[in-house]
Design a protein around this motif. Structure first.
Motif, PDB file in Angstrom:
ATOM      1  N   GLY A   1     -20.776  77.510  96.585  1.00  0.00           N
ATOM      2  CA  GLY A   1     -21.013  76.155  95.922  1.00  0.00           C
ATOM      3  C   GLY A   1     -21.434  75.649  96.494  1.00  0.00           C
TER       4      GLY A   1
ATOM      5  N   HIS B   1     -16.054  78.062  94.529  1.00  0.00           N
ATOM      6  CA  HIS B   1     -17.324  78.007  93.904  1.00  0.00           C
ATOM      7  C   HIS B   1     -17.079  76.146  93.606  1.00  0.00           C
ATOM      8  CE1 HIS B   1     -21.095  77.198  91.923  1.00  0.00           C
ATOM      9  NE2 HIS B   1     -22.048  78.643  92.845  1.00  0.00           N
ATOM     10  N   ASN B   2     -17.723  75.614  93.949  1.00  0.00           N
ATOM     11  CA  ASN B   2     -17.449  74.435  93.616  1.00  0.00           C
ATOM     12  C   ASN B   2     -16.199  73.630  93.823  1.00  0.00           C
ATOM     13  OD1 ASN B   2     -20.253  72.524  94.254  1.00  0.00           O
ATOM     14  ND2 ASN B   2     -20.181  73.619  92.319  1.00  0.00           N
TER      15      ASN B   2
ATOM     16  N   VAL C   1     -22.651  85.386  90.655  1.00  0.00           N
ATOM     17  CA  VAL C   1     -21.703  86.376  91.321  1.00  0.00           C
ATOM     18  C   VAL C   1     -20.404  86.433  90.815  1.00  0.00           C
ATOM     19  CG1 VAL C   1     -20.708  85.169  94.246  1.00  0.00           C
ATOM     20  CG2 VAL C   1     -22.453  84.154  92.979  1.00  0.00           C
ATOM     21  N   GLU C   2     -19.846  85.727  89.713  1.00  0.00           N
ATOM     22  CA  GLU C   2     -18.809  86.234  89.399  1.00  0.00           C
ATOM     23  C   GLU C   2     -19.352  87.871  88.584  1.00  0.00           C
ATOM     24  OE1 GLU C   2     -18.750  82.660  85.952  1.00  0.00           O
ATOM     25  OE2 GLU C   2     -17.007  82.236  87.315  1.00  0.00           O
TER      26      GLU C   2
ATOM     27  N   SER D   1     -13.912  85.601  87.945  1.00  0.00           N
ATOM     28  CA  SER D   1     -14.222  83.624  87.783  1.00  0.00           C
ATOM     29  C   SER D   1     -13.769  83.238  88.104  1.00  0.00           C
ATOM     30  CB  SER D   1     -13.761  83.825  85.520  1.00  0.00           C
ATOM     31  OG  SER D   1     -12.940  83.936  85.582  1.00  0.00           O
ATOM     32  N   PHE D   2     -14.608  81.558  88.800  1.00  0.00           N
ATOM     33  CA  PHE D   2     -14.879  80.658  89.595  1.00  0.00           C
ATOM     34  C   PHE D   2     -14.005  79.946  88.558  1.00  0.00           C
ATOM     35  CE2 PHE D   2     -17.316  82.504  92.047  1.00  0.00           C
ATOM     36  CZ  PHE D   2     -17.098  82.633  93.049  1.00  0.00           C
TER      37      PHE D   2
ATOM     38  N   ASP E   1     -16.476  78.486 100.451  1.00  0.00           N
ATOM     39  CA  ASP E   1     -17.195  78.245  99.005  1.00  0.00           C
ATOM     40  C   ASP E   1     -18.263  78.626  98.743  1.00  0.00           C
ATOM     41  OD1 ASP E   1     -17.869  76.121  97.108  1.00  0.00           O
ATOM     42  OD2 ASP E   1     -16.289  75.459  96.942  1.00  0.00           O
TER      43      ASP E   1
ATOM     44  N   SER F   1     -26.517  76.598  97.249  1.00  0.00           N
ATOM     45  CA  SER F   1     -25.259  77.331  96.659  1.00  0.00           C
ATOM     46  C   SER F   1     -26.289  78.794  96.456  1.00  0.00           C
ATOM     47  CB  SER F   1     -25.303  76.457  95.663  1.00  0.00           C
ATOM     48  OG  SER F   1     -24.424  75.922  94.455  1.00  0.00           O
TER      49      SER F   1
ATOM     50  N   GLN G   1     -25.655  81.364  92.826  1.00  0.00           N
ATOM     51  CA  GLN G   1     -25.923  80.945  91.004  1.00  0.00           C
ATOM     52  C   GLN G   1     -24.184  81.465  91.014  1.00  0.00           C
ATOM     53  OE1 GLN G   1     -27.173  79.189  89.380  1.00  0.00           O
ATOM     54  NE2 GLN G   1     -28.216  78.345  91.733  1.00  0.00           N
ATOM     55  N   LYS G   2     -23.154  80.619  90.601  1.00  0.00           N
ATOM     56  CA  LYS G   2     -21.933  81.104  89.896  1.00  0.00           C
ATOM     57  C   LYS G   2     -22.101  81.923  88.764  1.00  0.00           C
ATOM     58  CE  LYS G   2     -17.861  78.915  87.207  1.00  0.00           C
ATOM     59  NZ  LYS G   2     -17.883  77.428  86.566  1.00  0.00           N
TER      60      LYS G   2
ATOM     61  N   LEU H   1     -12.321  81.457  93.402  1.00  0.00           N
ATOM     62  CA  LEU H   1     -12.474  83.035  91.894  1.00  0.00           C
ATOM     63  C   LEU H   1     -10.756  83.701  92.098  1.00  0.00           C
ATOM     64  CD1 LEU H   1     -14.606  84.781  91.821  1.00  0.00           C
ATOM     65  CD2 LEU H   1     -13.585  86.321  93.944  1.00  0.00           C
TER      66      LEU H   1
END
Ligand SMILES: NC(=O)C1=CN([C@@H]2O[C@H](COP(=O)(O)OP(=O)(O)OC[C@H]3O[C@@H](n4cnc5c(N)ncnc54)[C@H](O)[C@@H]3O)[C@@H](O)[C@H]2O)C=CC1
Ligand SMILES: [Mg+2]
Length: 352
Positions: A111, A53-54, A127-128, A134-135, A109, A121, A123-124, A58
């Motif tokens: 993000g 993500h960006n 998704v986490e 965690s990203f 990716d 994109s 949403q972080k 992960l």
């Protein structure tokens, strides 16, 4: 034997397949996936995906280690569906390697804005939560990953970053389109092909015979010293870069050098780190620091360096408020270069 023989024969005859080592078979398979979009798309069906993500991978924490989870195409399609995304987004993924059993590995990716631009994109936090991970910033996690994952995620991050920043042709301004594997991009209007790039960087451990020279830049973590590093200027040989960088940064003249090893380094952009040992002219060891480039540089004795290499917890501040002298962690080629110097005498081969 033609270059394609291994791939063709693997399909047609078990006998011929047995002629090739596992490594050669794997290499030919990856070559095929880079050249053939259909083969690459097919490989995604049985492949494994690493998610970002960006540009942050992960990861899942397991004690003091990070693990990089893999996801199947089915799991990925389900995830995208759950977040209202089209599975077309999977075409933004890049090929980063494969197992000995030819399970292809990809990175995607979630993000970055997709080049096909119909996908927003994801949403972080959501998704986490869904993926129970965690990203995490790669630079922070790198030293708590096993070597295979650290190397794979470094490649993935570098390639994802390159695609993100090369979406338009620098000649026509028109969009470029990636091939399925992500090993190149092609301009839609003039067919110019762009390949992922790395900047060559030399990293040099200078020695005067008994001591080695280590330096720090102001943004290094407190107490950490490393070997001298510098980007190659256009037109330079490696030998010329080593000579110039050492002169520029610490005002010394390199006499001889010896190539050690190389490493891909994803920060801040993709570099190919080329590691060398060097000696300076006898009696010419006075450091003249270039303060534009370095905060400090000094000669260190063999025993001091040997102790620093063994330090496990470098960030611990001492009682007097100072930070102990420590060295880059194991995964960095700087560490390997310094360890090599501590462990065995270097045979210098190249005059400069
Ligand atoms: N893996 C490892 O063990 C280590 C890796 N490194 C990496 O080596 C790289 C180079 O080291 P530095 O001392 O910073 O280089 P350097 O001594 O060449 O100084 C950096 C400066 O060079 C110029 N430059 C010329 N070409 C450039 C390019 N292609 N990209 C960016 N800047 C360019 C810029 O003005 C920049 O500020 C760093 O990016 C660092 O991440 C450094 C030490 C250890
Ligand atoms: Mg430098």
């Amino acid at each position: 034997m033609s270059l394609y023989c291994g791939i063709a024969c693997r399909r047609k005859s078990f006998w011929c397949y047995r002629q090739l080592s596992t490594y050669v078979t794997k290499t030919r398979y990856l070559f095929e996936l880079k050249e053939d979009d259909d083969a690459c798309k097919k490989a995604q069906q049985t492949g494994a995906f690493y998610l970002f993500h960006n540009l942050a991978p992960l990861l899942q924490k397991s004690g003091h280690q990070y693990l990089a989870p893999q996801h199947s195409l089915f799991e990925l399609e389900r995830l995208l569906g759950k977040f209202g995304q089209d599975s077309q987004r999977i075409e933004d993924s890049v090929l980063i390697g494969c197992s000995e059993q030819q399970e292809a590995w990809f990175a995607l990716d979630l993000g970055l804005n997709s080049s096909s631009s119909i996908n927003a994109s994801l949403q972080k936090p959501e998704v986490e939560k869904e993926l129970t991970g965690s990203f995490t910033e790669l630079r922070k996690a790198l030293y708590q990953l096993n070597v295979k994952d650290a190397s794979l995620l470094s490649t993935a991050q570098a390639l994802l970053r390159w695609h993100d920043t090369h979406q338009f042709c620098s000649r026509s301004g028109q969009p470029t389109k990636k091939n399925m594997a992500g090993s190149k991009r092609v301009c839609s209007s003039n067919q110019i092909i762009y390949y992922p790039q790395m900047a060559p960087v030399v990293i040099t451990l200078v020695s005067d015979g008994t001591r080695c020279l280590l330096a720090r830049q102001s943004f290094f973590p407190k107490g950490m010293y490393s070997a001298l590093a510098g980007f190659c200027d256009i037109g330079e040989s490696l030998e010329e870069t080593v000579r110039r960088e050492v002169a520029e940064e610490v005002g010394l003249e390199v006499e001889r050098l010896h190539y050690s090893a190389s490493q891909h380094w994803p920060f801040p952009n993709s570099s190919l780190m080329i590691a060398c040992h060097a000696t300076v002219k006898p009696g010419q060891t006075e450091i003249r620091l270039n303060l534009r480039e370095l905060e400090a540089a000094a000669w260190f004795r063999h025993d001091e360096v040997a102790i620093a290499l063994r330090r496990n917890n470098p960030y611990t501040q001492q009682q007097n408020g100072a930070f102990p002298f420590w060295l880059p962690p194991k995964f960095a080629i700087a560490h390997q270069l310094i360890k090599e110097w501590v462990e065995k005498p270097i045979r210098f081969t190249l005059p400069v």
